[in-house]
Design a protein around this motif. Structure first.
Motif, PDB file in Angstrom:
ATOM      1  N   GLY A 151     -18.717  -7.974  -5.406  1.00  0.00           N
ATOM      2  CA  GLY A 151     -17.576  -7.122  -5.648  1.00  0.00           C
ATOM      3  C   GLY A 151     -17.840  -6.154  -6.719  1.00  0.00           C
ATOM      4  N   GLY A 152     -17.091  -5.171  -6.779  1.00  0.00           N
ATOM      5  CA  GLY A 152     -17.340  -4.058  -8.016  1.00  0.00           C
ATOM      6  C   GLY A 152     -18.620  -3.340  -8.179  1.00  0.00           C
ATOM      7  N   THR A 153     -19.390  -3.245  -7.268  1.00  0.00           N
ATOM      8  CA  THR A 153     -20.500  -2.931  -7.559  1.00  0.00           C
ATOM      9  C   THR A 153     -20.878  -1.250  -7.190  1.00  0.00           C
ATOM     10  OG1 THR A 153     -21.250  -3.064  -4.971  1.00  0.00           O
ATOM     11  CG2 THR A 153     -21.993  -4.793  -6.566  1.00  0.00           C
ATOM     12  N   GLY A 154     -19.592  -0.560  -6.834  1.00  0.00           N
ATOM     13  CA  GLY A 154     -19.721   0.806  -6.629  1.00  0.00           C
ATOM     14  C   GLY A 154     -19.439   1.321  -5.293  1.00  0.00           C
ATOM     15  N   LYS A 155     -19.463   0.374  -4.428  1.00  0.00           N
ATOM     16  CA  LYS A 155     -19.453   0.563  -2.919  1.00  0.00           C
ATOM     17  C   LYS A 155     -18.368   1.721  -2.663  1.00  0.00           C
ATOM     18  CE  LYS A 155     -18.215  -3.644  -1.719  1.00  0.00           C
ATOM     19  NZ  LYS A 155     -18.409  -4.328  -3.052  1.00  0.00           N
ATOM     20  N   THR A 156     -17.137   1.536  -3.222  1.00  0.00           N
ATOM     21  CA  THR A 156     -15.945   2.649  -2.722  1.00  0.00           C
ATOM     22  C   THR A 156     -16.451   3.868  -3.705  1.00  0.00           C
ATOM     23  OG1 THR A 156     -14.496   0.887  -2.527  1.00  0.00           O
ATOM     24  CG2 THR A 156     -13.649   3.064  -2.954  1.00  0.00           C
ATOM     25  N   THR A 157     -16.790   3.842  -4.756  1.00  0.00           N
ATOM     26  CA  THR A 157     -17.279   4.997  -5.589  1.00  0.00           C
ATOM     27  C   THR A 157     -18.296   5.745  -4.781  1.00  0.00           C
ATOM     28  OG1 THR A 157     -16.637   3.934  -7.680  1.00  0.00           O
ATOM     29  CG2 THR A 157     -18.213   5.676  -7.721  1.00  0.00           C
ATOM     30  N   ARG A 202     -24.269   1.843 -11.415  1.00  0.00           N
ATOM     31  CA  ARG A 202     -23.730   1.470 -12.689  1.00  0.00           C
ATOM     32  C   ARG A 202     -24.655   1.154 -13.722  1.00  0.00           C
ATOM     33  NH1 ARG A 202     -18.302  -1.940 -11.889  1.00  0.00           N
ATOM     34  NH2 ARG A 202     -17.818  -0.753 -14.144  1.00  0.00           N
ATOM     35  N   HIS A 249     -25.529   5.875 -12.425  1.00  0.00           N
ATOM     36  CA  HIS A 249     -25.344   5.358 -13.790  1.00  0.00           C
ATOM     37  C   HIS A 249     -23.813   5.066 -14.044  1.00  0.00           C
ATOM     38  CE1 HIS A 249     -29.383   6.844 -13.963  1.00  0.00           C
ATOM     39  NE2 HIS A 249     -29.661   6.003 -15.029  1.00  0.00           N
ATOM     40  N   ARG A 272     -20.757   6.135 -15.422  1.00  0.00           N
ATOM     41  CA  ARG A 272     -20.304   7.492 -16.236  1.00  0.00           C
ATOM     42  C   ARG A 272     -18.890   7.594 -15.937  1.00  0.00           C
ATOM     43  NH1 ARG A 272     -25.110  10.401 -17.032  1.00  0.00           N
ATOM     44  NH2 ARG A 272     -26.816   9.767 -15.243  1.00  0.00           N
ATOM     45  N   ARG A 301     -15.078   7.451 -12.715  1.00  0.00           N
ATOM     46  CA  ARG A 301     -13.760   7.088 -12.840  1.00  0.00           C
ATOM     47  C   ARG A 301     -12.746   7.762 -12.905  1.00  0.00           C
ATOM     48  NH1 ARG A 301     -16.180   2.773 -15.665  1.00  0.00           N
ATOM     49  NH2 ARG A 301     -16.409   3.625 -17.564  1.00  0.00           N
TER      50      ARG A 301
HETATM   51  N1  LIG Z   1     -21.306   4.732 -11.708  1.00  0.00           N
HETATM   52  C1  LIG Z   1     -20.035   4.249 -11.983  1.00  0.00           C
HETATM   53  N2  LIG Z   1     -19.596   4.716 -13.327  1.00  0.00           N
HETATM   54  C2  LIG Z   1     -18.548   4.387 -13.789  1.00  0.00           C
HETATM   55  N3  LIG Z   1     -17.622   3.838 -13.207  1.00  0.00           N
HETATM   56  C3  LIG Z   1     -17.804   2.917 -12.147  1.00  0.00           C
HETATM   57  C4  LIG Z   1     -19.404   3.388 -11.454  1.00  0.00           C
HETATM   58  N4  LIG Z   1     -18.982   2.887 -10.251  1.00  0.00           N
HETATM   59  C5  LIG Z   1     -17.810   2.446 -10.195  1.00  0.00           C
HETATM   60  N5  LIG Z   1     -17.368   2.214 -11.445  1.00  0.00           N
HETATM   61  C6  LIG Z   1     -16.049   1.704 -11.542  1.00  0.00           C
HETATM   62  O1  LIG Z   1     -16.067   0.170 -11.312  1.00  0.00           O
HETATM   63  C7  LIG Z   1     -15.038  -0.288 -10.663  1.00  0.00           C
HETATM   64  C8  LIG Z   1     -15.322  -0.943  -9.119  1.00  0.00           C
HETATM   65  O2  LIG Z   1     -15.961   0.207  -8.555  1.00  0.00           O
HETATM   66  P1  LIG Z   1     -15.869   0.231  -7.177  1.00  0.00           P
HETATM   67  O3  LIG Z   1     -14.363   0.100  -6.629  1.00  0.00           O
HETATM   68  O4  LIG Z   1     -16.467   1.462  -6.531  1.00  0.00           O
HETATM   69  O5  LIG Z   1     -16.493  -0.956  -6.495  1.00  0.00           O
HETATM   70  P2  LIG Z   1     -16.463  -1.787  -5.113  1.00  0.00           P
HETATM   71  O6  LIG Z   1     -17.873  -2.468  -5.004  1.00  0.00           O
HETATM   72  O7  LIG Z   1     -16.095  -0.912  -4.128  1.00  0.00           O
HETATM   73  O8  LIG Z   1     -15.611  -2.896  -5.769  1.00  0.00           O
HETATM   74  P3  LIG Z   1     -14.628  -3.980  -4.593  1.00  0.00           P
HETATM   75  O9  LIG Z   1     -15.784  -5.217  -4.263  1.00  0.00           O
HETATM   76  O10 LIG Z   1     -13.601  -4.478  -5.297  1.00  0.00           O
HETATM   77  O11 LIG Z   1     -14.549  -3.150  -3.221  1.00  0.00           O
HETATM   78  C9  LIG Z   1     -14.061   0.917 -10.453  1.00  0.00           C
HETATM   79  O12 LIG Z   1     -13.130   0.831 -11.421  1.00  0.00           O
HETATM   80  C10 LIG Z   1     -14.720   2.164 -10.677  1.00  0.00           C
HETATM   81  O13 LIG Z   1     -13.921   3.248 -11.131  1.00  0.00           O
END
Ligand SMILES: Nc1ncnc2c1ncn2[C@@H]1O[C@H](COP(=O)(O)OP(=O)(O)OP(=O)(O)O)[C@@H](O)[C@H]1O
Ligand SMILES: [Mg+2]
Length: 216
Positions: free
Chosen positions: A10-16, A145, A176, A178, A182
């Motif tokens: 979770g939270g690795t930046g997939k959706t981003t 990240r 990175h 950044r 967000r």
């Molecule tokens: N490269 C980045 N720089 C700064 N913030 C980031 C970056 N990537 C992700 N984030 C932030 O970290 C959090 C988690 O990112 P994100 O939702 O993209 O991850 P995810 O892998 O989709 O999470 P989940 O497992 O909950 O679906 C969000 O608040 C997002 O804005």
């Protein structure tokens, strides 16, 4: 092309990453569909914010799909869209497995702090079992990240560690941590659309985009 941005952590930046790639694809004039398989619906929420944005950015179509039927649905949708970006994740997620079976490419974001043998082992296994149905699938790990603090070298050994995994390659791009990511997420944008623009964020996402879509 069907691109999966996925992984079990979770939270690795997939959706981003998925939303940035989809928006850039739309800006390039491609007919792209973003598929959100996460019940939290963050990609879908991003697409809604985009529709409501005063900046009126180019629309990114987004649908939410869950469950075993995903594979057949994606195959059907692939006939109607030029590109599909799938945001899939979660431990033992049916959707992640189904998406691996239909994707041409899989990008697996991993944070430097979670870049461990256990995580990679699991992903390597998942890709390996998907290869039974989808032999052409290619999978990359993208370190995500990463701290912008130059004294932190967490991702330096990544290439060496990944050499032990036959189904995973290392992306040539690291994303990175950044603020721009967000900010863009909040407004349903990609980092290119932010004003003022964070040039470094735009450059690294562009590099990833070129890698994912073979520069086309
Ligand atoms: N490269 C980045 N720089 C700064 N913030 C980031 C970056 N990537 C992700 N984030 C932030 O970290 C959090 C988690 O990112 P994100 O939702 O993209 O991850 P995810 O892998 O989709 O999470 P989940 O497992 O909950 O679906 C969000 O608040 C997002 O804005
Ligand atoms: Mg997500």
């Amino acid at each position: 092309m069907i691109v999966l941005v996925g992984g079990e952590k979770g939270g690795t930046g997939k959706t981003t990453i998925a939303t940035n790639l989809a928006a850039k694809r739309a800006l390039a004039g491609r007919d792209v569909l973003l598929i959100d398989t996460d019940p939290q619906g963050s990609a879908n929420y991003w697409a809604q914010s985009r529709d409501e944005s005063e900046a009126k950015p180019r629309r990114v179509a987004c649908v939410q799909k869950f469950g075993k039927g995903l594979q057949a649905e994606v195959q059907d949708l692939a006939r109607r869209y030029e590109d599909i970006v799938i945001d899939a994740g979660g431990r033992d997620s049916i959707e992640l497995r189904a998406a691996l079976v239909v994707a041409n490419k899989a990008y697996i974001p991993i944070q430097p702090s979670q870049f461990d043998i256990w995580t990679l082992d699991r992903m390597d296994e998942l890709v390996s079992s998907a290869h039974g149905f989808n032999p052409d699938l290619k999978a990359w790990v993208v370190i995500s990240r990463v701290s912008t603090n130059p004294s932190v070298h967490e991702s330096q050994d990544a290439q060496e560690i990944l050499a032990d995994f036959s189904n995973l390659a290392l992306s040539g791009v690291a994303i990175h941590d950044r603020i721009a990511y967000r900010k863009a997420a909040r407004d349903g944008l990609c980092v290119d659309e932010l004003k003022p623009k964070d040039v470094k964020a735009s450059e690294e996402i562009e590099a990833l985009y070129v890698e994912v879509f073979d520069g086309r």
